[in-house]
Design a protein around this motif. Structure first.
Motif, PDB file in Angstrom:
ATOM      1  N   LEU A 152       0.872  -1.414   0.032  1.00  4.58           N
ATOM      2  CA  LEU A 152      -0.002  -0.147   0.021  1.00  4.58           C
ATOM      3  C   LEU A 152       0.776   1.240  -0.065  1.00  4.58           C
ATOM      4  CD1 LEU A 152      -2.625  -0.869   2.547  1.00  4.58           C
ATOM      5  CD2 LEU A 152      -2.870  -1.076   0.147  1.00  4.58           C
ATOM      6  N   ARG A 153       1.810   1.260   0.805  1.00  4.34           N
ATOM      7  CA  ARG A 153       2.794   2.593   1.042  1.00  4.34           C
ATOM      8  C   ARG A 153       4.155   2.071   1.356  1.00  4.34           C
ATOM      9  NH1 ARG A 153       0.277   6.433   4.795  1.00  4.34           N
ATOM     10  NH2 ARG A 153       1.649   5.417   6.236  1.00  4.34           N
ATOM     11  N   GLU A 154       5.113   2.945   0.965  1.00  2.00           N
ATOM     12  CA  GLU A 154       6.364   2.685   1.679  1.00  2.00           C
ATOM     13  C   GLU A 154       7.252   4.050   1.856  1.00  2.00           C
ATOM     14  OE1 GLU A 154       9.634   1.730  -1.825  1.00  2.00           O
ATOM     15  OE2 GLU A 154       7.935   0.119  -1.650  1.00  2.00           O
ATOM     16  N   THR A 155       7.877   4.134   2.952  1.00  2.00           N
ATOM     17  CA  THR A 155       8.375   5.375   3.013  1.00  2.00           C
ATOM     18  C   THR A 155      10.052   4.997   3.357  1.00  2.00           C
ATOM     19  OG1 THR A 155       7.693   5.311   5.290  1.00  2.00           O
ATOM     20  CG2 THR A 155       6.622   6.633   3.766  1.00  2.00           C
ATOM     21  N   GLU A 156      10.960   5.753   3.363  1.00  2.00           N
ATOM     22  CA  GLU A 156      12.355   5.542   3.717  1.00  2.00           C
ATOM     23  C   GLU A 156      12.529   5.578   5.232  1.00  2.00           C
ATOM     24  OE1 GLU A 156      15.244   4.891   1.764  1.00  2.00           O
ATOM     25  OE2 GLU A 156      13.888   4.574   0.077  1.00  2.00           O
ATOM     26  N   ALA A 157      13.268   4.643   5.586  1.00  6.21           N
ATOM     27  CA  ALA A 157      13.402   4.412   6.940  1.00  6.21           C
ATOM     28  C   ALA A 157      14.743   5.227   7.452  1.00  6.21           C
ATOM     29  CB  ALA A 157      13.858   3.076   7.417  1.00  6.21           C
ATOM     30  N   THR A 158      14.912   5.659   8.811  1.00  4.55           N
ATOM     31  CA  THR A 158      15.913   6.470   9.109  1.00  4.55           C
ATOM     32  C   THR A 158      17.188   5.452   9.774  1.00  4.55           C
ATOM     33  OG1 THR A 158      15.051   6.918  11.272  1.00  4.55           O
ATOM     34  CG2 THR A 158      14.602   8.536   9.637  1.00  4.55           C
ATOM     35  N   GLN A 159      16.801   4.215  10.101  1.00  6.30           N
ATOM     36  CA  GLN A 159      17.747   3.254  10.449  1.00  6.30           C
ATOM     37  C   GLN A 159      18.118   2.497   9.210  1.00  6.30           C
ATOM     38  OE1 GLN A 159      17.819   4.768  13.446  1.00  6.30           O
ATOM     39  NE2 GLN A 159      17.362   2.600  14.725  1.00  6.30           N
ATOM     40  N   SER A 160      19.380   2.383   9.259  1.00  6.60           N
ATOM     41  CA  SER A 160      20.285   1.479   8.332  1.00  6.60           C
ATOM     42  C   SER A 160      19.838   0.125   8.377  1.00  6.60           C
ATOM     43  CB  SER A 160      21.742   1.411   8.646  1.00  6.60           C
ATOM     44  OG  SER A 160      21.957   0.768   9.870  1.00  6.60           O
ATOM     45  N   ASP A 161      20.142  -0.624   7.269  1.00  3.12           N
ATOM     46  CA  ASP A 161      19.849  -1.913   7.384  1.00  3.12           C
ATOM     47  C   ASP A 161      20.363  -2.907   8.466  1.00  3.12           C
ATOM     48  OD1 ASP A 161      18.733  -1.247   5.003  1.00  3.12           O
ATOM     49  OD2 ASP A 161      19.950  -2.759   3.541  1.00  3.12           O
ATOM     50  N   ALA A 162      21.707  -2.530   8.943  1.00  5.45           N
ATOM     51  CA  ALA A 162      22.388  -3.252   9.956  1.00  5.45           C
ATOM     52  C   ALA A 162      21.335  -3.099  11.189  1.00  5.45           C
ATOM     53  CB  ALA A 162      23.677  -2.945  10.089  1.00  5.45           C
ATOM     54  N   GLU A 163      21.216  -1.845  11.638  1.00  4.10           N
ATOM     55  CA  GLU A 163      20.419  -1.408  12.730  1.00  4.10           C
ATOM     56  C   GLU A 163      18.899  -2.130  12.712  1.00  4.10           C
ATOM     57  OE1 GLU A 163      21.818   3.140  13.932  1.00  4.10           O
ATOM     58  OE2 GLU A 163      20.703   2.908  11.905  1.00  4.10           O
ATOM     59  N   VAL A 164      18.274  -2.426  11.510  1.00  6.59           N
ATOM     60  CA  VAL A 164      17.075  -2.918  11.381  1.00  6.59           C
ATOM     61  C   VAL A 164      17.445  -4.352  11.733  1.00  6.59           C
ATOM     62  CG1 VAL A 164      15.394  -3.910   9.946  1.00  6.59           C
ATOM     63  CG2 VAL A 164      15.897  -1.397   9.876  1.00  6.59           C
TER      64      VAL A 164
END
Length: 123
Positions: free
Chosen positions: A50-62
């Motif tokens: 439905l919707r996507e937005t950029e995260a502020t966390q890096s892939d490693a932090e996720v």
């Protein structure tokens, strides 16, 4: 960079929304049975984006957040898929949906009390 994504079930035409975080080709999400990590293809097999937005966390932090919350307990009001995804993607625990429901309930109670007392005391 990771993405905060909102999806719906292909079988649900109503209002079901599920929040997840996509990073490194994997989808991290949370439900009643805990935190999960799946491939994008497996996760999207029965869902629609439905919707996507950029995260502020890096892939490693996720990935690190996911590992730390594998055994977290689900709670519809205090820690649901939206809380998990927002905190995983941004570092801030929040649920705009729950906050909206709480505010609507407060407004409804105030309105009902106002109507009741207005009729009760003929203002």
């Amino acid at each position: 960079m990771a993405k905060l994504c909102i999806v719906t079930s292909l079988a649900d035409s109503c209002c079901y929304r599920h929040y997840s975080v996509w990073a490194n080709g994997k989808v991290y999400h949370f439900n009643e049975s805990g935190a999960h990590c799946q491939s994008e293809a497996e996760f999207m097999a029965r869902r629609k984006l439905l919707r996507e937005t950029e995260a502020t966390q890096s892939d490693a932090e996720v990935e690190q957040y996911y590992q730390a919350h594998i055994n977290s307990q689900y709670n519809a009001f205090f820690y649901n898929c939206e809380h998990f995804a927002y905190e995983c993607a941004t570092g801030r625990k929040q649920s705009p949906t729950v906050r909206g429901y709480v505010l609507a309930t407060i407004v409804g109670v105030i309105l009902a009390a106002t109507i009741y007392y207005t009729k009760q005391y003929n203002y």
